[in-house]
Design a protein around this motif. Structure first.
Motif, PDB file in Angstrom:
ATOM      1  N   PRO A  56     -58.350 -29.200 -69.917  1.00  0.00           N
ATOM      2  CA  PRO A  56     -58.717 -27.231 -69.447  1.00  0.00           C
ATOM      3  C   PRO A  56     -59.230 -27.100 -68.298  1.00  0.00           C
ATOM      4  CG  PRO A  56     -60.828 -28.689 -70.945  1.00  0.00           C
ATOM      5  CD  PRO A  56     -59.509 -29.314 -70.362  1.00  0.00           C
ATOM      6  N   VAL A  57     -59.213 -27.718 -67.077  1.00  0.00           N
ATOM      7  CA  VAL A  57     -58.720 -27.724 -66.180  1.00  0.00           C
ATOM      8  C   VAL A  57     -57.992 -26.927 -65.931  1.00  0.00           C
ATOM      9  CG1 VAL A  57     -58.952 -28.119 -63.592  1.00  0.00           C
ATOM     10  CG2 VAL A  57     -59.964 -29.210 -65.199  1.00  0.00           C
ATOM     11  N   LEU A  58     -56.833 -27.109 -66.342  1.00  0.00           N
ATOM     12  CA  LEU A  58     -55.170 -26.431 -66.009  1.00  0.00           C
ATOM     13  C   LEU A  58     -55.401 -24.900 -66.538  1.00  0.00           C
ATOM     14  CD1 LEU A  58     -52.870 -29.541 -67.172  1.00  0.00           C
ATOM     15  CD2 LEU A  58     -53.421 -28.751 -64.549  1.00  0.00           C
ATOM     16  N   ILE A  59     -55.812 -24.863 -68.089  1.00  0.00           N
ATOM     17  CA  ILE A  59     -55.863 -23.437 -68.294  1.00  0.00           C
ATOM     18  C   ILE A  59     -56.166 -22.553 -67.312  1.00  0.00           C
ATOM     19  CG2 ILE A  59     -57.027 -23.012 -70.858  1.00  0.00           C
ATOM     20  CD1 ILE A  59     -56.663 -25.353 -71.987  1.00  0.00           C
ATOM     21  N   ALA A  60     -57.859 -23.053 -66.799  1.00  0.00           N
ATOM     22  CA  ALA A  60     -58.375 -22.553 -66.113  1.00  0.00           C
ATOM     23  C   ALA A  60     -57.860 -21.664 -65.111  1.00  0.00           C
ATOM     24  CB  ALA A  60     -59.784 -22.864 -65.907  1.00  0.00           C
ATOM     25  N   LEU A  61     -57.160 -22.869 -64.541  1.00  0.00           N
ATOM     26  CA  LEU A  61     -56.203 -22.113 -63.440  1.00  0.00           C
ATOM     27  C   LEU A  61     -55.334 -20.951 -63.327  1.00  0.00           C
ATOM     28  CD1 LEU A  61     -56.013 -25.366 -61.554  1.00  0.00           C
ATOM     29  CD2 LEU A  61     -57.085 -23.826 -60.256  1.00  0.00           C
ATOM     30  N   GLN A  62     -54.504 -21.350 -64.856  1.00  0.00           N
ATOM     31  CA  GLN A  62     -53.479 -20.577 -65.069  1.00  0.00           C
ATOM     32  C   GLN A  62     -54.293 -19.396 -65.064  1.00  0.00           C
ATOM     33  OE1 GLN A  62     -50.014 -21.312 -67.779  1.00  0.00           O
ATOM     34  NE2 GLN A  62     -51.783 -19.826 -69.375  1.00  0.00           N
ATOM     35  N   ASP A  63     -55.377 -19.507 -66.369  1.00  0.00           N
ATOM     36  CA  ASP A  63     -56.243 -17.411 -66.552  1.00  0.00           C
ATOM     37  C   ASP A  63     -56.735 -17.335 -65.114  1.00  0.00           C
ATOM     38  OD1 ASP A  63     -57.404 -15.510 -68.060  1.00  0.00           O
ATOM     39  OD2 ASP A  63     -59.234 -16.906 -67.393  1.00  0.00           O
ATOM     40  N   TRP A  64     -57.256 -17.561 -64.341  1.00  0.00           N
ATOM     41  CA  TRP A  64     -57.607 -17.826 -62.406  1.00  0.00           C
ATOM     42  C   TRP A  64     -56.165 -17.105 -62.171  1.00  0.00           C
ATOM     43  CZ3 TRP A  64     -56.857 -18.575 -57.596  1.00  0.00           C
ATOM     44  CH2 TRP A  64     -57.501 -17.371 -56.945  1.00  0.00           C
ATOM     45  N   GLY A  65     -54.971 -17.606 -62.322  1.00  0.00           N
ATOM     46  CA  GLY A  65     -53.810 -17.049 -61.934  1.00  0.00           C
ATOM     47  C   GLY A  65     -53.206 -15.993 -61.657  1.00  0.00           C
ATOM     48  N   THR A  66     -53.483 -16.342 -63.423  1.00  0.00           N
ATOM     49  CA  THR A  66     -52.747 -14.990 -64.459  1.00  0.00           C
ATOM     50  C   THR A  66     -53.969 -13.880 -63.088  1.00  0.00           C
ATOM     51  OG1 THR A  66     -51.925 -16.117 -65.438  1.00  0.00           O
ATOM     52  CG2 THR A  66     -52.009 -13.770 -66.273  1.00  0.00           C
ATOM     53  N   ARG A  67     -54.687 -13.241 -63.569  1.00  0.00           N
ATOM     54  CA  ARG A  67     -56.158 -12.695 -63.537  1.00  0.00           C
ATOM     55  C   ARG A  67     -56.501 -12.351 -61.966  1.00  0.00           C
ATOM     56  NH1 ARG A  67     -61.936 -12.014 -66.355  1.00  0.00           N
ATOM     57  NH2 ARG A  67     -62.730 -10.604 -65.218  1.00  0.00           N
ATOM     58  N   HIS A  68     -56.461 -13.468 -61.749  1.00  0.00           N
ATOM     59  CA  HIS A  68     -57.171 -12.366 -60.184  1.00  0.00           C
ATOM     60  C   HIS A  68     -56.382 -12.664 -59.044  1.00  0.00           C
ATOM     61  CE1 HIS A  68     -61.352 -12.624 -61.308  1.00  0.00           C
ATOM     62  NE2 HIS A  68     -60.670 -13.338 -61.989  1.00  0.00           N
ATOM     63  N   VAL A  69     -55.064 -13.898 -58.497  1.00  0.00           N
ATOM     64  CA  VAL A  69     -53.825 -13.497 -57.749  1.00  0.00           C
ATOM     65  C   VAL A  69     -53.015 -12.805 -58.551  1.00  0.00           C
ATOM     66  CG1 VAL A  69     -52.255 -14.917 -56.405  1.00  0.00           C
ATOM     67  CG2 VAL A  69     -54.380 -16.071 -57.345  1.00  0.00           C
ATOM     68  N   MET A  70     -51.972 -12.873 -60.142  1.00  0.00           N
ATOM     69  CA  MET A  70     -51.124 -12.446 -59.879  1.00  0.00           C
ATOM     70  C   MET A  70     -51.256 -11.143 -60.540  1.00  0.00           C
ATOM     71  SD  MET A  70     -48.882 -15.552 -61.537  1.00  0.00           S
ATOM     72  CE  MET A  70     -47.719 -15.058 -62.599  1.00  0.00           C
ATOM     73  N   GLY A  71     -52.487 -10.821 -61.349  1.00  0.00           N
ATOM     74  CA  GLY A  71     -52.926  -9.400 -61.619  1.00  0.00           C
ATOM     75  C   GLY A  71     -54.182  -8.578 -61.211  1.00  0.00           C
ATOM     76  N   ASP A  72     -54.925  -7.968 -61.898  1.00  0.00           N
ATOM     77  CA  ASP A  72     -55.410  -6.907 -60.485  1.00  0.00           C
ATOM     78  C   ASP A  72     -57.259  -7.567 -61.102  1.00  0.00           C
ATOM     79  OD1 ASP A  72     -56.362  -5.971 -63.090  1.00  0.00           O
ATOM     80  OD2 ASP A  72     -55.827  -3.916 -62.893  1.00  0.00           O
ATOM     81  N   GLY A  73     -57.641  -8.847 -61.721  1.00  0.00           N
ATOM     82  CA  GLY A  73     -58.566  -8.618 -61.877  1.00  0.00           C
ATOM     83  C   GLY A  73     -59.166  -8.535 -63.505  1.00  0.00           C
ATOM     84  N   SER A  74     -58.650  -7.345 -63.929  1.00  0.00           N
ATOM     85  CA  SER A  74     -59.341  -6.826 -65.052  1.00  0.00           C
ATOM     86  C   SER A  74     -58.895  -7.903 -66.072  1.00  0.00           C
ATOM     87  CB  SER A  74     -57.973  -5.809 -65.868  1.00  0.00           C
ATOM     88  OG  SER A  74     -57.958  -4.821 -65.096  1.00  0.00           O
ATOM     89  N   LEU A  75     -60.094  -8.038 -67.139  1.00  0.00           N
ATOM     90  CA  LEU A  75     -59.773  -9.034 -68.760  1.00  0.00           C
ATOM     91  C   LEU A  75     -59.113  -8.192 -69.606  1.00  0.00           C
ATOM     92  CD1 LEU A  75     -61.090 -11.670 -70.264  1.00  0.00           C
ATOM     93  CD2 LEU A  75     -63.516  -9.406 -70.134  1.00  0.00           C
ATOM     94  N   THR A  76     -58.416  -9.185 -69.768  1.00  0.00           N
ATOM     95  CA  THR A  76     -57.456  -8.238 -70.864  1.00  0.00           C
ATOM     96  C   THR A  76     -56.868  -9.746 -71.947  1.00  0.00           C
ATOM     97  OG1 THR A  76     -55.545  -7.385 -71.371  1.00  0.00           O
ATOM     98  CG2 THR A  76     -55.612  -8.694 -69.358  1.00  0.00           C
ATOM     99  N   ALA A  77     -57.107  -9.540 -72.601  1.00  0.00           N
ATOM    100  CA  ALA A  77     -56.640 -10.498 -73.980  1.00  0.00           C
ATOM    101  C   ALA A  77     -54.565 -10.100 -74.718  1.00  0.00           C
ATOM    102  CB  ALA A  77     -57.332 -10.362 -75.493  1.00  0.00           C
ATOM    103  N   THR A  78     -53.722  -9.060 -73.037  1.00  0.00           N
ATOM    104  CA  THR A  78     -52.618  -8.663 -73.882  1.00  0.00           C
ATOM    105  C   THR A  78     -51.906  -9.102 -72.340  1.00  0.00           C
ATOM    106  OG1 THR A  78     -51.336  -7.475 -74.999  1.00  0.00           O
ATOM    107  CG2 THR A  78     -53.062  -6.622 -73.677  1.00  0.00           C
ATOM    108  N   ALA A  79     -50.965  -8.381 -73.195  1.00  0.00           N
ATOM    109  CA  ALA A  79     -49.983  -8.761 -71.029  1.00  0.00           C
ATOM    110  C   ALA A  79     -48.850  -7.763 -71.408  1.00  0.00           C
ATOM    111  CB  ALA A  79     -49.125 -10.098 -70.610  1.00  0.00           C
TER     112      ALA A  79
END
Length: 276
Positions: A91-114
């Protein structure tokens, strides 16, 4: 002064970082969770020195995160596998990936798609040819991963669900697969839905929707972490972004649908794919 001397004995975060000493350690756990379990393969994947890899593998084994299983006696060679304690990091790995995708690679928006051109899309489409280690099927199988679906009168969708782009459509997707199940069966293909929901929630929904195929629960995060599948967090739960994998009888991935923007239309598209 050693790192251990700086660790706050009363803080779980500090204690965890005493085991997971640096970013290399997280990447080692990530790759082992993904099925890269041998020293030379890990070194090739990570590009780190043999000494640094040896030190970190030894530390993780010492702390009970990894266990060594011999696959050669002469010379001695080992697979490095996650222990139950190590699997607790998924779960830590999943949370890190989600945080990195959303907040580092993305603009922080919550989305269920890409976006089709996103790093998530490239990563998922790069799974073609990869074997899923944590799954057994008896025939070629469509695996459709969905964010969440609930039977009426049970614990339902979290607040704001309909405002999350891509979250809606899980019931439609499942019932469309159910309606076309005979078409898939005629081609020798089975269907499985996959969600991070609890098994009882999935059983209740499958019964309500009259699904002629089972729904699989990935509450332990093994599929999500091992394949690095795209997720988002809503209602306190990590959830799959909608995607579909077609695997052969050995669970080797043959084709991918991601992003899935038309839940019902993707079913017809998958029929065309497996018939081609």
């Amino acid at each position: 002064m050693r790192r251990d001397d700086l660790t706050d004995a009363d803080c779980g975060i500090a204690q965890a970082l005493g085991v997971l000493t640096d970013w290399w350690t997280f990447l080692i756990v990530r790759d082992i969770a993904g099925g890269v379990t041998r020293f030379d393969a890990l070194q090739r994947e990570l590009g780190m020195s043999r000494r640094a890899l040896t030190d970190r593998l030894g530390g993780l084994a010492e702390h009970g995160v990894l266990r060594r299983v011999a696959y050669s006696e002469h010379p001695p060679r080992y697979d490095y596998l996650l222990t139950e304690k190590g699997e607790g990091l998924l779960p830590v790995l999943i949370a890190l990936q989600d945080w990195g995708t959303r907040h580092v690679m993305g603009d922080g928006s919550l989305t269920a798609t890409a976006a089709p051109t996103s790093a998530e899309a490239r990563r998922v489409h790069g799974l073609v040819g990869r074997r899923i280690a944590h799954l057994t099927v008896g025939a070629p199988t469509v695996l459709y991963f969905f964010p969440g679906a609930y039977a009426p009168g049970t614990q339902g969708y979290p607040p704001g669900w309909t405002d999350i782009p891509g979250a809606g459509g899980c019931t439609l997707e499942s019932t469309t697969y159910a309606a076309r199940a005979a078409d898939f069966a005629a081609r020798g293909v089975e269907i499985r839905g996959v969600s991070t929901q609890r098994p009882d929630q999935l059983d209740a929904f499958a019964a309500y929707a009259g699904l002629p195929f089972p729904l699989l629960s990935d509450t332990d995060g093994k599929l999500a972490a091992s394949l690095r599948l795209p997720t988002f967090r809503a209602g306190g739960t990590d959830r799959f972004k909608r995607l579909t994998l077609f695997v052969d009888a050995t669970t080797t991935i043959q084709s991918v649908q991601f992003p899935v923007t038309d839940p019902a239309g993707s079913v017809a598209e998958m029929l065309v794919t497996i018939s081609g």
